[in-house]
Design an enzyme around this catalytic site. Structure first.
Site, mmCIF file in Angstrom:
data_model
loop_
_atom_site.group_PDB
_atom_site.id
_atom_site.type_symbol
_atom_site.label_atom_id
_atom_site.label_comp_id
_atom_site.label_asym_id
_atom_site.label_seq_id
_atom_site.Cartn_x
_atom_site.Cartn_y
_atom_site.Cartn_z
ATOM 1 C CD GLU A 1 -28.716 -64.826 -2.061
ATOM 2 O OE1 GLU A 1 -29.074 -64.189 -0.633
ATOM 3 O OE2 GLU A 1 -29.544 -65.073 -2.832
ATOM 4 C CD GLU B 1 -35.041 -66.758 0.781
ATOM 5 O OE1 GLU B 1 -36.222 -66.223 1.230
ATOM 6 O OE2 GLU B 1 -33.910 -66.142 0.905
HETATM 7 C C1 GLA Z 1 -32.365 -63.433 0.148
HETATM 8 C C2 GLA Z 1 -32.410 -63.242 -1.573
HETATM 9 C C3 GLA Z 1 -31.530 -62.216 -2.045
HETATM 10 C C4 GLA Z 1 -31.700 -61.114 -1.147
HETATM 11 C C5 GLA Z 1 -31.262 -61.341 0.101
HETATM 12 C C6 GLA Z 1 -31.192 -59.989 0.927
HETATM 13 O O1 GLA Z 1 -31.283 -63.932 0.399
HETATM 14 O O2 GLA Z 1 -32.211 -64.491 -2.214
HETATM 15 O O3 GLA Z 1 -32.044 -61.894 -3.172
HETATM 16 O O4 GLA Z 1 -32.888 -60.357 -1.308
HETATM 17 O O5 GLA Z 1 -32.278 -62.177 0.778
HETATM 18 O O6 GLA Z 1 -30.700 -59.124 0.416
#
Ligand code: GLA
Length: 375
Positions: A264, A159
Site C-alpha cells: 500500500e 490493522e
Molecule cells: C487500509 C486498507 C486498504 C485500503 C486503505 C485505504 O490501508 O488495508 O485495503 O482500504 O486502507 O484505501
C-alpha cells in the site's frame, strides 16, 4: 597509419558494445527490479473488469504483482451470511494468472469493510465468542479454499494493533478475545497449507506498534503458528516517517526471520489537516485553499521534493532487497488514488508513480536507473 586504423576499429567496437549494453538495460520497473523484489500495484474494480484500459496497459508493462484494492474484503466476498460473491475476485485472479503475476489476497480479517451481519444475531445483538469464531472460520476456510494453489499469500489480519502496542478495540477482539488473530492464522493455514500468510498494518515504524508485532511473531513461532511476512502499509507523507524509523522497523521485523513486504505505498504531496496551515479555521475558504493547494498541478518545488523523497525510499528498499520480498503501490495513477479523498474529501493529491494522464512521472526513470546501477 595501420596503428590509427586499428585504434579506430577498437574505439568503434567499444562504442558498439557499450551502446548494445545500454540497449540491454531493463527499462521497465519490473525488469529493472527483477531479482530484488516484486513490484506490485493494487487494482481497482475498473481495472479488474477491463474498463480502465490505460491503467491496465501500465500494469502489464510495469508491474509483476497485484492485490485487489477492495473486492476481496469480507463485505464484498460475503455480503450476506453464507452468500459468497466471487465474480470480481475471480476476474482479478484470472488477470494475474494470465499475466504471470505474483497474486496477493487482501484481506481476510479486518475490523473495517466487514459486513455488519458478521457480528450480530437476528435481533441485532452481539453474537457469542463461539458463533463469531465459527463465522470467521467459515469465511476464511471458504475464501482461502476457493483460491487454493492460485494465490501466493494472504493478508490474514489487517490493522489489529495500535501505535502504543495495545490491541485495537475491534468487534473481533471484543467478542472473541485477543486470540482472534492467532485463530485467523490457524484457519488460513488449515485451508491452504502452502499459501504464505501475512500480518498487515499501517504506521508500523511506531516503536510501540513495532515491538508489539515482533512479540506477536515470536509468540506465533513459539507456538508453531505459520506467519511468513509483515506487510508494512506505506501510506506515507512528505514529513513522515523518517528513513531511520523505517529502517529500524525493517530490521526489527526481519530479526524474527520473517520477510517484509512494503504494501500500500503512496506518498501524499499535500499538507496534513490541522498542520502547517496559518489559516484561521473559521475562515473556511482560506483554510480549504491552504490544505488543497495544488488543484491546477503540483508546484515545481514540491514535485522535485516529492521525487527525491520517493527515490530515497526506493533506494532504501533496494539496499534492503535481501529482506524485502515485495513493494506494492496502492494504485496506478494519481487520478484514482484514495488519497484524493483521505483524510480530507475532494482534494487533488499526487501520491503515485503515474500522473493523472497515466504518464510516468520522473520518479519512474529514477527507480529504473537506481535499480540498474545496483546490479
Ligand atoms: C487500509 C486498507 C486498504 C485500503 C486503505 C485505504 O490501508 O488495508 O485495503 O482500504 O486502507 O484505501
Amino acid at each position: 597509419m595501420i596503428k590509427l586504423k586499428f585504434l579506430a576499429i577498437v574505439i568503434a567496437t567499444l562504442v558498439a558494445v557499450s551502446c548494445s549494453q545500454a540497449q540491454q538495460q531493463p527499462n521497465t520497473l519490473k525488469d529493472a527490479l527483477a531479482g530484488k523484489f516484486y513490484i506490485g500495484t493494487a487494482m481497482s474494480l475498473d481495472q479488474i473488469t477491463g474498463k480502465d484500459t490505460d491503467a491496465i496497459k501500465i500494469i502489464k508493462q510495469q508491474f509483476n504483482s497485484i492485490v485487489a484494492e477492495n473486492c476481496m474484503k469480507s463485505m464484498f466476498l460475503q455480503p450476506k451470511e453464507g452468500e459468497f460473491f466471487f465474480d470480481d475476485a475471480d476476474q482479478f485472479v484470472k488477470f494475474g494468472e494470465e499475466n504471470n503475476m505474483n497474486i496477493i489476497g487482501h484481506c481476510l480479517i479486518w475490523h473495517s469493510q466487514a459486513p455488519r451481519w458478521f457480528f450480530v444475531d437476528d435481533e441485532g445483538k452481539d453474537v457469542s465468542r463461539e458463533v463469531l469464531i465459527e463465522r470467521m472460520k467459515n469465511h476464511i476456510t471458504t475464501v482461502v479454499g476457493h483460491y487454493k494453489g492460485r494465490i501466493h499469500g494472504w493478508d490474514v489480519v489487517n490493522e489489529a494493533i495500535m501505535e502504543d502496542g495495545s490491541l485495537r478495540k475491534s468487534k473481533f477482539r471484543e467478542i472473541i478475545g485477543d486470540d482472534f488473530i492467532k485463530l485467523a492464522f490457524q484457519f488460513a493455514h488449515e485451508a491452504d497449507p502452502d499459501v504464505e500468510l501475512y500480518y498487515n498494518d499501517y504506521n508500523e515504524w511506531h516503536v510501540g506498534k513495532r515491538d508489539a508485532i515482533v512479540a506477536m511473531v515470536k509468540d506465533f513461532q513459539a507456538n508453531g503458528i505459520r506467519i511468513d511476512a509483515i506487510g508494512m502499509q506505506g501510506h506515507i507523507g512528505m514529513d513522515y516517517p523518517t528513513f531511520e524509523e523505517y529502517q529500524a522497523a525493517i530490521d526489527a521485523y526481519t530479526s524474527t526471520g520473517l520477510k517484509v513486504m512494503v504494501t500500500e505505498l503512496d506518498m501524499s504531496a499535500l499538507p496534513r489537516p490541522g498542520q502547517n496551515t496559518g489559516a484561521n479555521i473559521a475562515d473556511i475558504e482560506t483554510y480549504r485553499a491552504e490544505i488543497n493547494p495544488f488543484t491546477e498541478g503540483l508546484s515545481e518545488e514540491v514535485s522535485v521534493e516529492w521525487t527525491n523523497r520517493m527515490a530515497e525510499f526506493f533506494q532504501l528498499f533496494i539496499n534492503n532487497s535481501d529482506k524485502i520480498q515485495r513493494v506494492t503501490m496502492w494504485g496506478v495513477s494519481d487520478a484514482t488514488s484514495w488519497k484524493n479523498d483521505f483524510p480530507v474529501r475532494g482534494r487533488t493529491d499526487y501520491p503515485l508513480l503515474f500522473d493523472r494522464n497515466h504518464q510516468p512521472k520522473p520518479i519512474v526513470q529514477r527507480i529504473i536507473d537506481m535499480a540498474n546501477n545496483n546490479n
